[in-house]
Design an enzyme around this catalytic site. Structure first.
Site, mmCIF file in Angstrom:
data_model
loop_
_atom_site.group_PDB
_atom_site.id
_atom_site.type_symbol
_atom_site.label_atom_id
_atom_site.label_comp_id
_atom_site.label_asym_id
_atom_site.label_seq_id
_atom_site.Cartn_x
_atom_site.Cartn_y
_atom_site.Cartn_z
ATOM 1 N N LYS A 90 0.853 -1.350 -0.032
ATOM 2 C CA LYS A 90 -0.112 -0.064 0.142
ATOM 3 C C LYS A 90 0.872 1.303 -0.060
ATOM 4 O O LYS A 90 1.884 1.172 0.472
ATOM 5 C CB LYS A 90 -0.799 0.070 1.250
HETATM 6 N N1 GLU Z 1 -7.069 0.102 -3.500
HETATM 7 C C1 GLU Z 1 -7.858 -1.221 -3.491
HETATM 8 C C2 GLU Z 1 -8.016 -2.090 -2.373
HETATM 9 O O1 GLU Z 1 -7.804 -1.692 -1.232
HETATM 10 C C3 GLU Z 1 -7.532 -1.931 -4.830
HETATM 11 C C4 GLU Z 1 -6.139 -2.444 -4.983
HETATM 12 C C5 GLU Z 1 -5.616 -2.883 -6.257
HETATM 13 O O2 GLU Z 1 -6.455 -2.746 -7.066
HETATM 14 O O3 GLU Z 1 -4.372 -3.243 -6.394
HETATM 15 O O4 GLU Z 1 -8.123 -3.121 -2.370
#
Ligand code: GLU
Length: 429
Positions: A118
């Protein structure tokens, strides 16, 4: 030139439970029910890499401001790390650590060949002009270049970011290496290699999981089922739209400025039109105003927290009237609240399952980009539903087998898969 540090935006922090403590408590709880080697348990508890960067952005008035950004790779055991980038005033290293860990379990649970990561920048995205937003995104992306690639770490949108930010990241990376690399990010606009169905994927996945949970309780008449949704961003909006299309009664929705309630059901297309014109649900005429905290305890059958972490706590969990909580956000429920809801017989469909639709279609986008072969939206929806129902089924089986709540079962399934791969790969050197 005047340089100042943009650290005075972090005000609401004290009020939020620490997400990383929640993530670790959930992990410790899940591994207690498992027969994993202690070395494996300890290894998976730690983020693999943590990156902090302070970088300049020139404001439109010529003034240069310093911003802080993070990227955490929690795990790369199952494949390249995957996860979004968030722009918010609540970003801290601990928040990003928690979100990265949840990505590891989410990707593992739905069986994607990814680890978890993240990123976040501590900024109020609404305070940036379009030009400042582009400058911030491109500079942050250029700082991430040693960490990201289609084979090592693939960013995506999260709170406060969307397709335009992904386009700038893709372009910044491509300009640096000298050729176009669409597979460096997912959640891109479709005209530069984005996937059909990605924008609505998370919200759609939340509803797929909700329908599955309701079906298993024998509640199959959508018109008799009332739904409240906290958050009207990318997840909440598309969850509301899809649930409304399927005939469910959406009685309450909210955003950061407040909420609206109509016991007879809100007309979601007109609410979306209102939001398009006024930038908030507040003031929508055909509803009563409610505060965000009132919204969570409204009478309803299903509550979908789709805003952010730490919203359902020991303080409001005793007053929740929903019979089921389907987590659109990451980490919306604290461990104490989890226990209260479990004791009260309220089913919680956990985040790593309920909101996995986004990363699942991100995976489709990455595959399409690497293969340069693109699918139509029907194919995306079909594969999304197949993957989520399979994961739901596996989690439900684990819940019954070990007589645990659904979050613990989902985490156990996910942790087992990463643990097994780790044992097979071995500890290097
Ligand atoms: N931000 C989204 C999540 O928390 C998507 C992450 C992604 O598509 O890599 O799952």
């Amino acid at each position: 030139m005047v340089v100042s540090l943009n650290h005075n935006v972090n005000q609401t922090l004290e009020e939020l439970p620490n997400a990383y403590q929640t993530a670790l408590a959930q992990y410790d709880r899940a591994v207690r029910h498992m027969e994993l080697d202690d070395n494996v348990v300890e290894y998976m508890r730690w983020p693999r890499r943590e990156f902090t960067v302070n970088f300049p952005v020139r404001r439109d008035n010529g003034h240069v401001e310093m911003f802080t950004g993070y990227r955490v790779h929690h795990s790369t055991v199952l494949g390249p790390s995957k996860g979004g980038i968030r722009y918010s005033t609540n970003v801290t290293l601990d928040e990003v650590r928690a979100l990265a860990m949840w990505m590891t379990w989410k990707c593992s649970l739905v069986n994607l060949p990814y680890g978890g990561a993240k990123g976040g920048v501590l900024v109020d995205p609404k305070s940036l002009s379009m030009r400042e937003r582009e400058g911030l995104t491109r500079r942050y992306a250029s700082e991430l270049i040693p960490l990201i690639s289609p084979y090592s770490d693939i960013p995506a949108p999260d709170m406060g970011t969307g397709p335009q930010e992904m386009a700038w990241i893709m372009d910044t990376y491509s300009m640096t290496v000298g050729y176009s690399v669409p597979a460096i990010v997912t959640g891109k606009p479709t005209n530069i290699g984005g996937s059909q169905g990605r924008v609505e994927a998370t919200g759609r996945g939340v509803v797929i999981c909700m329908v599955e949970a309701l079906k298993r309780k024998g509640w199959t008449t959508p018109g008799n089922i009332s739904v409240v949704i906290q958050g009207f961003g990318n997840v909440g909006t598309y969850a509301a739209a899809y649930a409304h299309d399927l005939g469910y009664k959406i009685v309450g929705v909210s955003d950061i400025d407040g909420g609206i309630y109509n016991a007879n059901g809100l007309n979601i297309p007109t609410v979306r039109k209102w939001v398009g014109e006024h930038r908030t649900v507040v003031g929508y005429p055909d509803a009563e105003p409610v505060t965000n905290s009132e919204l969570l305890t409204l009478p309803c059958d299903v509550l979908i927290p789709a805003a952010m972490e730490g919203q359902i706590t020991e303080n409001n969990a005793p007053h929740i009237k929903a019979k089921m909580v389907v987590e659109g956000a990451n980490g919306p429920t604290t461990t104490e609240a989890d226990d209260i809801l479990h004791e009260r017989g309220i089913l919680v469909v956990p985040d790593i399952l309920a909101n996995a639709g986004g990363v699942t279609v991100s995976y489709f986008e990455w595959v399409q980009g690497l293969q340069e072969f693109f699918w139509d939206v029907e194919e995306v929806y079909r594969q999304l539903e197949r993957i989520l129902i399979r994961a739901y089924d596996g989690t439900a089986t684990m819940t019954e087998k070990h007589n645990v709540d659904m979050r613990t079962a989902a985490q156990m399934t996910a942790i087992q898969r990463v643990g097994d791969a780790l044992v097979t790969r071995g500890f290097y050197p």
